[in-house]
Structures are given as C-alpha cells and as structure tokens.
Scaffold this motif. Structure first.
Motif, PDB file in Angstrom:
ATOM      1  N   GLU A  52     -31.978  43.748  -4.250  1.00 56.36           N
ATOM      2  CA  GLU A  52     -32.546  45.033  -3.927  1.00 56.36           C
ATOM      3  C   GLU A  52     -32.753  45.237  -2.540  1.00 56.36           C
ATOM      4  OE1 GLU A  52     -36.704  47.287  -5.309  1.00 56.36           O
ATOM      5  OE2 GLU A  52     -36.198  45.335  -6.184  1.00 56.36           O
ATOM      6  N   GLY A  53     -32.569  46.392  -2.264  1.00 61.52           N
ATOM      7  CA  GLY A  53     -32.450  46.781  -0.909  1.00 61.52           C
ATOM      8  C   GLY A  53     -31.276  46.477   0.069  1.00 61.52           C
ATOM      9  N   SER A  54     -30.149  45.670  -0.670  1.00 54.41           N
ATOM     10  CA  SER A  54     -29.144  45.357   0.246  1.00 54.41           C
ATOM     11  C   SER A  54     -28.095  46.173  -0.064  1.00 54.41           C
ATOM     12  CB  SER A  54     -28.788  44.036  -0.184  1.00 54.41           C
ATOM     13  OG  SER A  54     -27.528  43.713   0.653  1.00 54.41           O
ATOM     14  N   ASP A  55     -26.883  46.588   0.849  1.00 58.01           N
ATOM     15  CA  ASP A  55     -25.872  47.371   0.266  1.00 58.01           C
ATOM     16  C   ASP A  55     -24.595  46.414   0.245  1.00 58.01           C
ATOM     17  OD1 ASP A  55     -25.482  46.477   3.101  1.00 58.01           O
ATOM     18  OD2 ASP A  55     -25.029  48.693   3.799  1.00 58.01           O
ATOM     19  N   CYS A  56     -24.848  45.163   0.246  1.00 60.97           N
ATOM     20  CA  CYS A  56     -23.925  44.276   0.122  1.00 60.97           C
ATOM     21  C   CYS A  56     -23.943  43.237  -0.687  1.00 60.97           C
ATOM     22  CB  CYS A  56     -23.479  43.751   1.519  1.00 60.97           C
ATOM     23  SG  CYS A  56     -22.144  42.565   2.007  1.00 60.97           S
ATOM     24  N   ASP A  57     -23.133  42.689  -1.411  1.00 61.36           N
ATOM     25  CA  ASP A  57     -23.303  41.512  -2.527  1.00 61.36           C
ATOM     26  C   ASP A  57     -23.089  40.224  -1.971  1.00 61.36           C
ATOM     27  OD1 ASP A  57     -23.343  43.034  -5.022  1.00 61.36           O
ATOM     28  OD2 ASP A  57     -20.965  43.450  -4.526  1.00 61.36           O
ATOM     29  N   GLY A  58     -22.546  40.008  -0.913  1.00 59.13           N
ATOM     30  CA  GLY A  58     -22.565  38.766  -0.343  1.00 59.13           C
ATOM     31  C   GLY A  58     -21.251  38.459   0.655  1.00 59.13           C
ATOM     32  N   VAL A  59     -20.997  37.166   0.828  1.00 58.02           N
ATOM     33  CA  VAL A  59     -20.070  37.078   2.069  1.00 58.02           C
ATOM     34  C   VAL A  59     -18.691  36.196   1.582  1.00 58.02           C
ATOM     35  CG1 VAL A  59     -21.863  36.886   3.662  1.00 58.02           C
ATOM     36  CG2 VAL A  59     -21.268  34.768   2.583  1.00 58.02           C
ATOM     37  N   GLY A  60     -17.592  36.572   2.521  1.00 56.60           N
ATOM     38  CA  GLY A  60     -16.464  35.676   2.499  1.00 56.60           C
ATOM     39  C   GLY A  60     -16.617  34.798   3.825  1.00 56.60           C
ATOM     40  N   ILE A  61     -15.980  33.779   3.983  1.00 59.94           N
ATOM     41  CA  ILE A  61     -16.351  32.899   5.136  1.00 59.94           C
ATOM     42  C   ILE A  61     -14.939  32.633   6.031  1.00 59.94           C
ATOM     43  CG2 ILE A  61     -17.501  30.956   6.216  1.00 59.94           C
ATOM     44  CD1 ILE A  61     -19.256  31.040   3.545  1.00 59.94           C
ATOM     45  N   ILE A  62     -14.952  32.810   7.034  1.00 63.88           N
ATOM     46  CA  ILE A  62     -13.811  32.576   7.939  1.00 63.88           C
ATOM     47  C   ILE A  62     -14.320  31.474   8.908  1.00 63.88           C
ATOM     48  CG2 ILE A  62     -11.962  33.098   9.631  1.00 63.88           C
ATOM     49  CD1 ILE A  62     -11.814  36.014   8.168  1.00 63.88           C
ATOM     50  N   ALA A  63     -13.877  30.153   8.499  1.00 62.68           N
ATOM     51  CA  ALA A  63     -14.208  29.011   9.342  1.00 62.68           C
ATOM     52  C   ALA A  63     -12.763  28.390   9.848  1.00 62.68           C
ATOM     53  CB  ALA A  63     -14.812  27.912   8.487  1.00 62.68           C
ATOM     54  N   ILE A  64     -12.695  28.565  11.371  1.00 60.23           N
ATOM     55  CA  ILE A  64     -11.697  27.777  12.027  1.00 60.23           C
ATOM     56  C   ILE A  64     -11.894  26.376  12.454  1.00 60.23           C
ATOM     57  CG2 ILE A  64      -9.605  28.057  13.490  1.00 60.23           C
ATOM     58  CD1 ILE A  64      -9.655  30.139  11.178  1.00 60.23           C
TER      59      ILE A  64
END
Length: 207
Positions: A52-64
């Motif tokens: 609630e209150g977020s406009d984003c579900d989650g993350v994808g992660i780029i780790a090098i």
C-alpha cells in the motif's frame, strides 16, 4: 533432500485449473476511452500483493562480480509453472511493507544467492507486459565486494518453497550463453535477454 542436490528438471506442471477466487492475482475488465472518443473494454491481470502506498511491485537485481578473469553477471534458474519450464532470470523479489526498493534488492540478493551487496542505482519503474498486466519493477544495480570475506563462499537463505539455483555468466559470453540455454529448452526472462541485447548493441555501435 538438500536443496544443493535438487534437479530442477524434475519439476513439472500436473494440472491447470481456472480459479474463481485467486489468492495472489485478480483479473479485471477495464472500461476506457480510445483516442477517437470510443468506449472500449480491456481485460487485464493485476497483483494483490503490491505494498500500500507504493507504485512498484518489486525489484530485479543486476549484480556484476568483478573477477580477475573478467566481469560476470549473477543469474539464476527457477522452475516457473506458468511457462512449464525452468527460467533463466535475474535475482528478484517483491517489496515488503516499510521497505525501500534498495533495501529490497539487497535483501533479495542475500536470500537468493548468499551475496552481500550494496544498491548503487536503479532504473525507472518498468512494466513487464503492459498489454496484459500492471506488474512492474525497478532494475536495481547492486555492487558486490568480492574482497569481503562474507562473499567468499555465499550461502543462499531460501525459503521452504523456493527452489533456486544461482550461477554466473561471463559478460563477454552473455549472449552466446543465453542462446545455448534456449537451445537446451530453458525459458529466457525478457529482462535478461534485453540486458544481453543492450550489451551487444553497445559493442556493435561502440557506445
């Protein structure tokens, strides 16, 4: 059985059933006005899990991982029932309540791969399949310090219902490796393929 010895190829779909009351997602009928002023209908799917209150579900992660032999990108294999196969993906996860996207990325990287990292930048909110659903995320770049003793022998902290195999691929052979995975029957996540294509375009046009 130890998760270290799991064979992801043994996972399979046994049945498809249409749900009357889904727990995690919902289907919607959207009424909208097109550019010519005509009212139209659109069917879509959306998550029930967005904080609630977020406009984003989650993350994808780029780790090098910056290794002496050359940079490597962290990927993972995970069985995905909707596509009936094992997918090649970036580490990823959904936002928890009262959590920033950067903290989410660091937490998910640790849980899924065992690497401790520091989020350094992120993309705008991007949409996975906007003609079908409103699911979205930010791609967060996470720096992994390989000189940190904690990153010498990373141990994932997977939940009971998570079956994920993490691995790395050389950036120099990223595109070729994805082609080989596809030929072997793996499903390639669009975000992974897009990053690989971006690298190839940068090489071609010397950007």
């Amino acid at each position: 059985m130890s998760k270290a010895n799991l064979d992801l190829s043994k996972a399979k779909v046994t049945k498809f059933t249409e749900l009357d009351e889904p727990k995690w997602v919902q289907t919607n009928l959207i009424k909208f006005i097109d550019p010519q002023g005509k009212e139209r209908d659109w069917e879509c799917c959306s998550r029930k899990t967005r904080v609630e209150g977020s406009d984003c579900d989650g993350v994808g992660i780029i780790a090098i991982l910056e290794k002496p032999s050359g940079p490597e990108i962290v990927l993972q294999k995970q069985f995905r029932p909707p596509v009936e196969g094992v997918c090649i993906e970036f580490p990823a996860g959904l936002l928890d309540p009262n959590e920033t996207l950067e903290t989410c990325a660091e937490r998910e990287l640790l849980e899924e791969t065992g690497y401790i990292g520091k989020a350094i930048k992120s993309s705008p909110v991007i949409f996975n399949d906007p003609g079908f659903c409103n699911t979205n995320l930010k791609l967060v770049h996470v720096n992994v310090d390989l000189s940190d003793p904690c990153n010498k022998n990373p141990e994932p902290q997977l939940e009971e219902n998570e079956f994920i195999e993490s691995f790395t691929v050389s950036l120099a052979n990223f595109q070729k490796q994805l082609e080989e995975f596809a030929a072997q029957g793996y499903k390639i996540d669009a975000r992974v393929q897009n990053v690989s294509d971006g690298i190839e375009l940068a090489k071609k046009y010397q950007l």
